[in-house]
Scaffold this motif. Structure first.
Motif, PDB file in Angstrom:
ATOM      1  N   THR A  77      -3.379  12.412  16.982  1.00  0.00           N
ATOM      2  CA  THR A  77      -4.336  11.517  16.335  1.00  0.00           C
ATOM      3  C   THR A  77      -3.993  11.350  14.869  1.00  0.00           C
ATOM      4  O   THR A  77      -3.226  12.141  14.281  1.00  0.00           O
ATOM      5  CB  THR A  77      -5.767  12.067  16.469  1.00  0.00           C
ATOM      6  N   VAL A  78      -4.580  10.333  14.247  1.00  0.00           N
ATOM      7  CA  VAL A  78      -4.391  10.066  12.823  1.00  0.00           C
ATOM      8  C   VAL A  78      -5.342  10.953  12.033  1.00  0.00           C
ATOM      9  O   VAL A  78      -6.547  10.988  12.293  1.00  0.00           O
ATOM     10  CB  VAL A  78      -4.636   8.585  12.518  1.00  0.00           C
ATOM     11  N   GLN A 130       8.896   4.622  10.650  1.00  0.00           N
ATOM     12  CA  GLN A 130       9.043   5.485  11.813  1.00  0.00           C
ATOM     13  C   GLN A 130       8.957   6.942  11.355  1.00  0.00           C
ATOM     14  O   GLN A 130       9.668   7.370  10.440  1.00  0.00           O
ATOM     15  CB  GLN A 130      10.377   5.228  12.534  1.00  0.00           C
ATOM     16  N   LEU A 131       8.084   7.703  12.014  1.00  0.00           N
ATOM     17  CA  LEU A 131       7.886   9.113  11.683  1.00  0.00           C
ATOM     18  C   LEU A 131       8.445   9.997  12.787  1.00  0.00           C
ATOM     19  O   LEU A 131       8.315   9.673  13.973  1.00  0.00           O
ATOM     20  CB  LEU A 131       6.391   9.414  11.493  1.00  0.00           C
ATOM     21  N   GLU A 132       9.061  11.099  12.370  1.00  0.00           N
ATOM     22  CA  GLU A 132       9.564  12.096  13.313  1.00  0.00           C
ATOM     23  C   GLU A 132       8.674  13.328  13.214  1.00  0.00           C
ATOM     24  O   GLU A 132       8.608  13.982  12.168  1.00  0.00           O
ATOM     25  CB  GLU A 132      11.024  12.461  12.984  1.00  0.00           C
ATOM     26  N   LEU A 133       7.946  13.651  14.273  1.00  0.00           N
ATOM     27  CA  LEU A 133       7.040  14.783  14.295  1.00  0.00           C
ATOM     28  C   LEU A 133       7.547  15.825  15.290  1.00  0.00           C
ATOM     29  O   LEU A 133       8.290  15.513  16.221  1.00  0.00           O
ATOM     30  CB  LEU A 133       5.621  14.349  14.694  1.00  0.00           C
ATOM     31  N   THR A 134       7.122  17.052  15.076  1.00  0.00           N
ATOM     32  CA  THR A 134       7.419  18.135  16.011  1.00  0.00           C
ATOM     33  C   THR A 134       6.105  18.747  16.469  1.00  0.00           C
ATOM     34  O   THR A 134       5.284  19.174  15.633  1.00  0.00           O
ATOM     35  CB  THR A 134       8.298  19.221  15.365  1.00  0.00           C
ATOM     36  N   VAL A 184       6.740   8.468  16.113  1.00  0.00           N
ATOM     37  CA  VAL A 184       5.602   7.572  15.894  1.00  0.00           C
ATOM     38  C   VAL A 184       6.066   6.408  15.043  1.00  0.00           C
ATOM     39  O   VAL A 184       6.657   6.628  13.959  1.00  0.00           O
ATOM     40  CB  VAL A 184       4.431   8.302  15.218  1.00  0.00           C
ATOM     41  N   PHE A 185       5.827   5.199  15.501  1.00  0.00           N
ATOM     42  CA  PHE A 185       6.214   4.005  14.751  1.00  0.00           C
ATOM     43  C   PHE A 185       4.954   3.375  14.165  1.00  0.00           C
ATOM     44  O   PHE A 185       4.054   2.960  14.896  1.00  0.00           O
ATOM     45  CB  PHE A 185       6.933   3.016  15.659  1.00  0.00           C
TER      46      PHE A 185
END
Length: 261
Positions: free
Chosen positions: A16-17, A29-33, A52-53
């Motif tokens: 979630t945001v 574009q985000l790279e999350l782990t 996440v884009f």
């Protein structure tokens, strides 16, 4: 002791945001782990990469048609479901979808989710040549924005064959009838309007006894000599494009009296 069974899947987790994204001014574009950890001793864990884009959109643009008016045509007498044409509106943002509603002539036309206009009944040019439709487009935002386009639909003429009012006309004629004495007037109708509905009458075969007025359909005697018993004459009505209808005239000869049924 029995053998331990397979691990049970845990409940899915939602990403979630957690903060306001209004400061994002361009597509990012985000790279999350993401990590999942159990409560064992020692605790075990596993990780997965999440992409996440973030797409920037403008919510201030209202829905709008590609054209404020459309012109289509459809032949008359086509079966219902005939495609008339397609209108197209843009929601102003890819996060919204557009729906279409027809607000006029809903008894004769319909519009689907893609903006395709189709007929609900066969159309007749002689009844109505032009239809003015209004199509409203609404987007899915809350509250929705909307736009209206005007659609002109012309019903194109298709030549139709004439029809006689009677299949058979009957008459009796006396044997001394004078030249061009009227026998019977046949009459045909043509659903086409204007010059397309103008009819030309003629006999299907030349006759030494009868002829017909080409414009009125009045059949008259050329010569009554030898007219005894029953004589059959075929009369044809032809429109300017060659379509025609035929009727039968049956004439009975009489040596003393003339009367028409």
């Amino acid at each position: 002791m029995g053998r331990p069974g397979p691990p049970r899947p845990g409940r899915p987790s939602l990403v979630t945001v957690a903060s306001d994204l209004s400061d994002v001014t361009e597509d990012t574009q985000l790279e999350l782990t993401a990590m999942a950890k159990d409560s064992g001793m020692p605790p075990l864990n596993s990780t997965v990469n999440v992409q996440v884009f973030l797409m920037t959109v403008s919510l201030g643009v209202d829905v709008a048609f590609e054209s404020s008016s459309y012109n289509f045509s459809v032949p008359e007498n086509e079966p219902k479901g005939r495609l008339v044409g397609t209108v197209k509106a843009s929601p102003g943002s890819p996060v919204f979808v557009v729906t279409y509603v027809l607000t006029t002539h809903m008894d004769l036309f319909s519009v689907d989710a893609l903006g395709a206009l189709t007929t609900k009944e066969p159309l007749d040019k002689e009844t109505e040549e032009w239809y003015i439709l209004e199509v409203e487009a609404m987007d899915s935002r809350t509250p929705p924005t909307s736009a209206v386009a005007m659609v002109r639909v012309q019903v194109e003429d298709v030549n139709e064959a004439p029809e006689f009012k009677e299949e058979t006309y009957e008459a009796k004629i006396f044997s001394i009838a004078p030249y061009k004495y009227p026998v019977v007037q046949v009459q045909a109708t043509d659903p086409d309007s204007g010059d397309s509905g103008r009819l030309d009458y003629s006999l299907t075969e030349s006759s030494s006894s009868f002829d017909v007025d080409r414009s009125t359909g009045q059949v008259y005697v050329v010569s009554a000599v030898g007219l005894e018993g029953k004589t059959t004459v075929l009369v044809k009505a032809t429109d300017p494009k060659g379509l025609h209808a035929t009727t039968r005239m049956e004439v009975s000869g009489d040596n003393s009296v003339l009367y028409i049924w």
